[in-house]
Design an enzyme around this catalytic site. Structure first.
Site: not given
Ligand SMILES: Cc1ncc(COP(=O)(O)O)c(C=O)c1O
Length: 282
Positions: A143, A175, A199, A33
């Site tokens: 993702k 992250e 990511l 996505y």
């Protein structure tokens, strides 16, 4: 219009749109996505989002549901119709088929997309953070829809009255649950390198471009939680958060010692969003 959704050629209000029970997203989360913001009905950073979308599909071998310029057109149309400020989301899944782990044969992939109104809000507001163990697998650079550890960490942050969770692996910050994390120390911006543990954020990429323009030195290396506690500023980036600083980590004050650097980055970023979309943030 409050929102508008799209699924394989059909448009409907988001609350009314349904997907088949055999869409592989439903039982495997077998999809990838993207999420972006729009301002004045125009999405920002589509080049970076579509490039990452293509990389994610390639990584997990999901065929494109349509050409990228056609995805771009669907996304832009949703944003245009909803108008104003908001979030646009889209996902490609590995088609609709009976549940078996192996890929279904001769089945087209599905595209779901929606745009909804949401004011960008006050992006200068500082965020509060808590640490959480990073229990994720080594595919964090893709993702995918599989976000269970992120969902659990995000809820842990909410339960603690905080805005975001900081994932920690072997003492190092990777992250956030839905953001990238960075620190500023002695005028330099330190950020985890892009690898399978994080990511590759679009705003992270855009912020590094701004650093180059503004003459802010960037060091791409992992940093520890202790370094985060001791940083002049802690920065959080994501499409919906823009570039923000943090005020607390696990209840203790952090950062606040290089507000001028945060301000320069954020104002340059806002200027970029407004220039590219051709619209002012309200
Ligand atoms: C785990 C994770 N890291 C980082 C980000 C930030 O990515 P971007 O800057 O492209 O919004 C996100 C955004 O959803 C995310 O889910």
């Amino acid at each position: 219009m409050k929102n508008l959704a799209y699924y394989n050629g059909k448009y409907a209000p988001l609350e009314e749109l349904t997907v088949p029970a055999l869409d592989r997203a439903v039982y495997f989360g077998d999809g990838v996505y993207e999420a972006a913001v729009f301002v004045g009905g125009v999405p920002f950073g589509m080049g970076d989002h579509l490039a990452r979308f293509e990389r994610s599909m390639g990584f997990v071998k999901i065929a494109k549901p349509m050409e990228l310029d056609e995805v771009d057109a669907v996304v832009r149309e949703l944003c245009r119709q909803v108008g104003g400020e908001g979030i646009v989301y889209w996902q490609a899944t590995r088609g609709t088929a009976p549940r078996t782990h192996t890929f279904p044969e001769n089945v087209p992939s599905n595209l779901l997309a929606w745009a909804k109104s949401k004011p960008i809000g006050d992006v200068s507001k500082k965020l509060t953070l808590i640490t959480q163990p990073d229990i994720r697998y080594k595919m964090c650079n893709v993702k995918t829809l599989n976000l269970m550890p992120n969902v659990m960490a995000s809820q842990a942050a909410k339960d603690a009255g905080c805005d975001e969770a900081v994932f920690v692996r072997d003492g190092y910050v990777t992250e956030g649950s839905h953001t990238n994390m960075h620190i500023i120390k002695e005028g330099k911006l330190i950020t985890h390198p892009n690898c399978e543990l994080i990511l590759p954020g679009t705003v992270r990429k855009q912020m590094l471009e701004l650093c180059a323009k503004l003459g802010i030195e960037v060091i791409e290396r992992p940093f520890t939680v202790d370094e985060m506690k001791d940083a002049d500023e802690v920065l959080i980036t994501s499409s919906t958060s823009f570039i923000r600083s943090a005020s607390t980590l696990d209840g203790a004050p952090i950062g606040g010692r290089a507000a001028d650097v945060v301000e320069r980055l954020l104002s340059a970023y806002i200027e970029w969003v407004e220039r590219e979309t051709g619209n002012k943030i309200k």
